[in-house]
Design an enzyme around this catalytic site. Structure first.
Site, PDB file in Angstrom:
ATOM      1  N   LEU A   1       0.853  -1.202   0.000  1.00 11.92           N
ATOM      2  CA  LEU A   1       0.000   0.000   0.000  1.00 11.92           C
ATOM      3  C   LEU A   1       0.887   1.249   0.000  1.00 11.92           C
ATOM      4  O   LEU A   1       0.967   1.959   0.996  1.00 11.92           O
ATOM      5  CB  LEU A   1      -0.939  -0.023   1.216  1.00 11.92           C
ATOM      6  CG  LEU A   1      -2.086   0.974   1.168  1.00 11.92           C
ATOM      7  CD1 LEU A   1      -3.131   0.555   0.147  1.00 11.92           C
ATOM      8  CD2 LEU A   1      -2.731   1.114   2.543  1.00 11.92           C
TER       9      LEU A   1
ATOM     10  N   ARG B   1       2.333   4.536  -2.857  1.00  9.28           N
ATOM     11  CA  ARG B   1       1.686   5.609  -3.639  1.00  9.28           C
ATOM     12  C   ARG B   1       0.621   5.040  -4.569  1.00  9.28           C
ATOM     13  O   ARG B   1      -0.529   5.487  -4.576  1.00  9.28           O
ATOM     14  CB  ARG B   1       2.751   6.369  -4.459  1.00  9.28           C
ATOM     15  CG  ARG B   1       3.668   7.214  -3.612  1.00  9.28           C
ATOM     16  CD  ARG B   1       4.864   7.686  -4.426  1.00  9.28           C
ATOM     17  NE  ARG B   1       5.724   6.565  -4.779  1.00  9.28           N
ATOM     18  CZ  ARG B   1       7.031   6.493  -4.515  1.00  9.28           C
ATOM     19  NH1 ARG B   1       7.630   7.510  -3.938  1.00  9.28           N
ATOM     20  NH2 ARG B   1       7.731   5.426  -4.864  1.00  9.28           N
TER      21      ARG B   1
ATOM     22  N   ARG C   1       4.804  -4.356   4.983  1.00  2.91           N
ATOM     23  CA  ARG C   1       5.726  -4.781   6.034  1.00  2.91           C
ATOM     24  C   ARG C   1       5.285  -4.314   7.415  1.00  2.91           C
ATOM     25  O   ARG C   1       5.694  -4.863   8.420  1.00  2.91           O
ATOM     26  CB  ARG C   1       7.145  -4.313   5.708  1.00  2.91           C
ATOM     27  CG  ARG C   1       7.720  -5.083   4.524  1.00  2.91           C
ATOM     28  CD  ARG C   1       8.955  -4.459   4.001  1.00  2.91           C
ATOM     29  NE  ARG C   1       8.695  -3.092   3.539  1.00  2.91           N
ATOM     30  CZ  ARG C   1       9.602  -2.319   2.951  1.00  2.91           C
ATOM     31  NH1 ARG C   1      10.821  -2.781   2.772  1.00  2.91           N
ATOM     32  NH2 ARG C   1       9.289  -1.098   2.557  1.00  2.91           N
TER      33      ARG C   1
ATOM     34  N   ILE D   1      -0.199  -5.180 -11.226  1.00  2.00           N
ATOM     35  CA  ILE D   1       0.308  -4.035 -12.008  1.00  2.00           C
ATOM     36  C   ILE D   1       1.721  -3.689 -11.531  1.00  2.00           C
ATOM     37  O   ILE D   1       2.262  -2.656 -11.925  1.00  2.00           O
ATOM     38  CB  ILE D   1      -0.602  -2.789 -11.879  1.00  2.00           C
ATOM     39  CG1 ILE D   1      -0.885  -2.439 -10.425  1.00  2.00           C
ATOM     40  CG2 ILE D   1      -1.896  -2.998 -12.642  1.00  2.00           C
ATOM     41  CD1 ILE D   1       0.149  -1.762  -9.662  1.00  2.00           C
TER      42      ILE D   1
ATOM     43  N   ARG E   1       5.169  -5.952 -10.623  1.00  2.00           N
ATOM     44  CA  ARG E   1       6.228  -6.602 -11.382  1.00  2.00           C
ATOM     45  C   ARG E   1       5.856  -8.069 -11.559  1.00  2.00           C
ATOM     46  O   ARG E   1       5.375  -8.705 -10.614  1.00  2.00           O
ATOM     47  CB  ARG E   1       7.570  -6.533 -10.627  1.00  2.00           C
ATOM     48  CG  ARG E   1       8.281  -5.199 -10.724  1.00  2.00           C
ATOM     49  CD  ARG E   1       8.898  -4.962 -12.099  1.00  2.00           C
ATOM     50  NE  ARG E   1       9.623  -3.706 -12.153  1.00  2.00           N
ATOM     51  CZ  ARG E   1       9.152  -2.568 -12.673  1.00  2.00           C
ATOM     52  NH1 ARG E   1       7.956  -2.523 -13.201  1.00  2.00           N
ATOM     53  NH2 ARG E   1       9.892  -1.477 -12.692  1.00  2.00           N
TER      54      ARG E   1
ATOM     55  N   ASP F   1      -0.817  -6.688 -15.978  1.00  4.76           N
ATOM     56  CA  ASP F   1      -0.135  -5.702 -16.836  1.00  4.76           C
ATOM     57  C   ASP F   1       1.356  -6.031 -16.934  1.00  4.76           C
ATOM     58  O   ASP F   1       2.058  -5.416 -17.742  1.00  4.76           O
ATOM     59  CB  ASP F   1      -0.324  -4.295 -16.240  1.00  4.76           C
ATOM     60  CG  ASP F   1       0.221  -3.198 -17.138  1.00  4.76           C
ATOM     61  OD1 ASP F   1      -0.002  -3.274 -18.362  1.00  4.76           O
ATOM     62  OD2 ASP F   1       0.885  -2.275 -16.621  1.00  4.76           O
TER      63      ASP F   1
ATOM     64  N   GLU G   1       8.557 -10.764 -19.502  1.00  3.61           N
ATOM     65  CA  GLU G   1       8.015  -9.904 -20.546  1.00  3.61           C
ATOM     66  C   GLU G   1       9.134  -9.346 -21.432  1.00  3.61           C
ATOM     67  O   GLU G   1      10.260  -9.177 -20.941  1.00  3.61           O
ATOM     68  CB  GLU G   1       7.190  -8.753 -19.929  1.00  3.61           C
ATOM     69  CG  GLU G   1       7.954  -7.867 -18.994  1.00  3.61           C
ATOM     70  CD  GLU G   1       7.045  -6.840 -18.313  1.00  3.61           C
ATOM     71  OE1 GLU G   1       6.054  -7.232 -17.671  1.00  3.61           O
ATOM     72  OE2 GLU G   1       7.361  -5.648 -18.440  1.00  3.61           O
TER      73      GLU G   1
ATOM     74  N   HIS H   1       2.107  -4.251 -20.401  1.00  2.00           N
ATOM     75  CA  HIS H   1       2.826  -3.312 -19.506  1.00  2.00           C
ATOM     76  C   HIS H   1       2.589  -1.854 -19.919  1.00  2.00           C
ATOM     77  O   HIS H   1       3.527  -1.151 -20.311  1.00  2.00           O
ATOM     78  CB  HIS H   1       4.331  -3.643 -19.485  1.00  2.00           C
ATOM     79  CG  HIS H   1       5.011  -3.106 -18.242  1.00  2.00           C
ATOM     80  ND1 HIS H   1       6.098  -3.698 -17.654  1.00  2.00           N
ATOM     81  CD2 HIS H   1       4.752  -1.999 -17.482  1.00  2.00           C
ATOM     82  CE1 HIS H   1       6.472  -3.011 -16.588  1.00  2.00           C
ATOM     83  NE2 HIS H   1       5.666  -1.972 -16.466  1.00  2.00           N
TER      84      HIS H   1
END
Ligand code: NAP
Length: 298
Positions: free
Chosen positions: A138, A140, A161, A215, A217, A241, A246, A264
């Site tokens: 959680l 930005r 964390r 969204i 990695r 995404d 990739e 992506h």
């Protein structure tokens, strides 16, 4: 003019102003003082060893999981990225994936385009109101996703964390979050600490009515376990995404009818990519003028 290494292709609106103010090269040279790379680009120890005068790495993206930070700290190499300016666009794509998976928008469009509508209505999908979005990471982008999904009537839970001083439910473990969530949304950084944190056990906790959205990695999700969960319908759907290797996306995943797959494009708008480019330029200008960096990582 300081020498910059641009090892991979970057957009013209970034490279043109970079070339106006620096000597830009595309292969390692001993006089290189700055390195500009896209988010997630693997900056290897071999590459760093070939750049003895390197002072700064400017990442064109927020994720710096490809940069070996301990080695950079040891060598006094500064690292910058492009946070905040891309937050809204990436949160919009996460929200779009939630809508696409729950309302089966891709399949519905194919139903019409393929001429199936006159033979019968598209099957019913699932509503969002009252469902729980579980956000893993959680920060930005995670918070921007939470605000958007609250507006769609979802309740928010999260795992990171540590708990934050926020009105949303904190889950002590990722398993607990996956059990609680209808949508498990991955928004944490990539890198060794989070590699394959979303594994078969987490997907099983998400359950047959759950959807995975990623969204962040590709490395955070065990893609083979995800394909199995989709094929066996032990989760309902996935909206992705980002992918482990990739731009290669396994055929088995491309075959999954209940997966929505995007190439992506989280931050891929004219406005945001230009704002990111400006941050790269401003950080480099500040560094070579001995001014404080705008968005330092190290
Ligand atoms: P951020 O503000 O740093 O947020 C990441 C959050 O993840 C932090 O709040 C942190 O919370 C949590 N976190 C960090 N390490 C963790 C760990 N080991 N386990 C669990 N949680 C952890 O970053 P952001 O700007 O939101 O960006 C998040 C990621 O999105 C980036 O790293 C990038 O890889 C990805 N991204 C993708 C796209 C795209 O195009 N799809 C575009 C931009 C960014 P705690 O400190 O509380 O743990």
């Amino acid at each position: 003019m300081p020498t910059l290494l641009l090892p991979v292709s970057l957009p013209d609106f970034l490279t043109q102003p970079l070339r106006a103010q620096h000597d830009c090269v595309s292969t390692p040279q001993v006089d290189v003082r700055g390195l500009v790379v896209p988010g997630g680009y693997a900056v290897t120890e071999t590459l760093l060893a070939a750049l003895p005068k390197l002072e700064i790495i400017s990442v064109f993206g927020v994720g710096y999981d490809g940069v070996p930070l301990p080695l950079c700290r040891q060598r006094g190499i500064r690292v910058t990225n492009t946070p905040d300016v891309l937050t809204d666009d990436v949160a919009d794509i996460a929200t779009a994936l939630v809508l696409m998976t729950s309302r089966r928008l891709g399949e519905a469009e194919q139903h019409l385009r393929g001429g199936a509508w006159p033979q019968g209505a598209f099957p019913l999908a699932h509503a969002l109101r009252g469902k729980i979005a579980g956000i893993f990471g959680l920060g930005r982008i995670g918070k921007a996703i939470a605000h958007r999904l609250e507006a769609h009537g979802l309740k928010i839970a999260y795992h990171g964390r540590q708990p934050q001083n926020l009105p949303w439910q904190y889950c002590d473990t990722l398993i607990e979050l996956a059990k609680a969530a209808d949508f498990l949304i991955v928004a944490c950084p990539g890198g060794p600490e989070t590699r394959h944190r979303v594994n078969a056990e987490v997907l099983s906790a998400l359950g047959a009515e759950g959807t995975l959205i990623n969204i962040a990695r590709g490395s955070v999700v065990d893609e083979a376990a995800l394909v199995q969960a989709l094929e066996n319908q032990t989760i309902r759907s996935a909206g992705l995404d980002v992918f482990e290797n990739e731009p290669q996306v396994p055929q088995a995943l491309r075959n999954c009818r209940h997966a929505v797959l995007l190439p992506h494009i989280g931050s891929a708008t004219h406005e945001t990519r230009r704002a990111m480019a400006q941050l790269v330029l401003d950080n480099l200008t500040a560094h070579f003028a001995d001014q404080p960096l705008l968005t330092p990582v190290v």
